[in-house]
Design a protein around this motif. Structure first.
Motif, short mmCIF file in Angstrom:
data_model
loop_
_atom_site.label_atom_id
_atom_site.label_comp_id
_atom_site.label_asym_id
_atom_site.label_seq_id
_atom_site.Cartn_x
_atom_site.Cartn_y
_atom_site.Cartn_z
N LYS A 110 0.85 -1.18 0.00
CA LYS A 110 0.00 0.00 0.00
C LYS A 110 0.89 1.23 0.00
O LYS A 110 1.87 1.30 0.74
CB LYS A 110 -0.90 0.01 1.23
CG LYS A 110 -1.83 1.22 1.31
CD LYS A 110 -2.68 1.18 2.57
CE LYS A 110 -3.60 2.39 2.65
NZ LYS A 110 -4.41 2.38 3.89
N TYR A 160 -1.53 -1.98 -6.25
CA TYR A 160 -1.44 -1.84 -4.80
C TYR A 160 -2.75 -2.27 -4.14
O TYR A 160 -3.70 -2.67 -4.81
CB TYR A 160 -1.11 -0.39 -4.44
CG TYR A 160 0.22 0.07 -4.97
CD1 TYR A 160 1.40 -0.38 -4.40
CD2 TYR A 160 0.30 0.95 -6.06
CE1 TYR A 160 2.63 0.04 -4.89
CE2 TYR A 160 1.52 1.38 -6.55
CZ TYR A 160 2.69 0.92 -5.96
OH TYR A 160 3.90 1.32 -6.46
N ARG A 161 -2.79 -2.15 -2.83
CA ARG A 161 -3.94 -2.60 -2.07
C ARG A 161 -5.23 -1.87 -2.47
O ARG A 161 -6.32 -2.42 -2.40
CB ARG A 161 -3.68 -2.41 -0.58
CG ARG A 161 -4.35 -3.42 0.32
CD ARG A 161 -3.94 -3.21 1.77
NE ARG A 161 -2.50 -3.24 1.96
CZ ARG A 161 -1.88 -2.94 3.10
NH1 ARG A 161 -2.58 -2.59 4.15
NH2 ARG A 161 -0.56 -2.98 3.18
N ASP A 162 -5.08 -0.62 -2.91
CA ASP A 162 -6.25 0.16 -3.30
C ASP A 162 -6.38 0.29 -4.82
O ASP A 162 -7.03 1.20 -5.31
CB ASP A 162 -6.19 1.55 -2.65
CG ASP A 162 -4.86 2.24 -2.89
OD1 ASP A 162 -3.97 1.64 -3.52
OD2 ASP A 162 -4.70 3.40 -2.45
N GLY A 163 -5.71 -0.59 -5.59
CA GLY A 163 -5.85 -0.60 -7.04
C GLY A 163 -4.57 -0.20 -7.74
O GLY A 163 -3.51 -0.06 -7.13
#
Length: 206
Positions: free
Chosen positions: A124, A188-191
């Motif tokens: 992230k 990443y963790r959020d796209g």
């Protein structure tokens, strides 16, 4: 003593890009026996390192001109071009990965650390902020960050030990050399985030 492996990038990368992160060289063996764990596209060289790693590569390959042109046509390299779509995922652990800011006066400051333990978390993107007036590292973005650009510097880093990247590319034979072009985006963790990384490499796949 275990070896150090660094992840990110491809073997034979001509227009190579490095993360700016230094590989630990406290042990003499690290100088001679540090090895790449590749390919992991969507990230620059040395985006993550450790003394243990796991790596998975998945590619879908398909012909381009050979699929639409009837019979062998001596158009080289066009006839031999192959398209690929890929997904790379890997993780490295066992060593702490420090993030350092380098200043124009030659000094440096460590502002974050990715721990050595394996936590099975996708990376992230996070940031800390350097206050040039006080010399402090701030965890939160200051309210006057935009109005005082000369005072503050954003310090980005990644938290987590799983790297992922996806993209597409081309393969061909040029003057007898296997030539590859790939463009990959980090996930990443959020796209998906960050700019795409372009890879021009010479050599066979895997």
């Amino acid at each position: 003593d275990s070896q150090t492996y660094f992840m990110g990038g491809m073997l034979g990368w001509i227009n190579q890009k490095w993360s700016g992160r230094s590989i630990p060289l406290e042990r003499l063996g690290d100088t001679f026996f540090t090895l790449p764990a590749l390919p992991l596209r969507g990230h620059p060289y040395n985006s993550m390192y450790g003394d243990r790693f796991s790596l998975v590569n998945a590619e879908f390959r398909f012909p381009l001109f050979a699929a639409i042109l009837p019979g062998p046509i001596p158009i080289i390299p066009l006839y031999n071009i192959t398209g690929v779509a890929f997904l790379d995922a890997g993780m490295a652990w066992g060593q702490e990965v420090p993030y350092e800011a380098n200043f124009s006066d030659g000094g440096s400051l460590e502002y974050a650390t990715n721990p050595a333990d394996l936590n099975f978390q996708l990376q992230k993107q996070e940031s800390k902020y350097y206050d040039g007036q006080t010399g402090n590292i701030l965890d939160e973005r200051p309210g006057d960050f935009v109005t005082n650009p000369d005072r503050y510097a954003e310090l980005p880093y990644e938290r987590g030990d799983i790297l992922m990247g996806a993209g597409f590319g081309l393969r061909t034979i040029l003057f007898g050399f296997p030539l590859r072009y790939d463009v990959g985006w980090p996930y990443y963790r959020d796209g998906f985030g960050g700019d795409p990384i372009h890879y021009v490499t010479i050599g066979i796949d895997f």
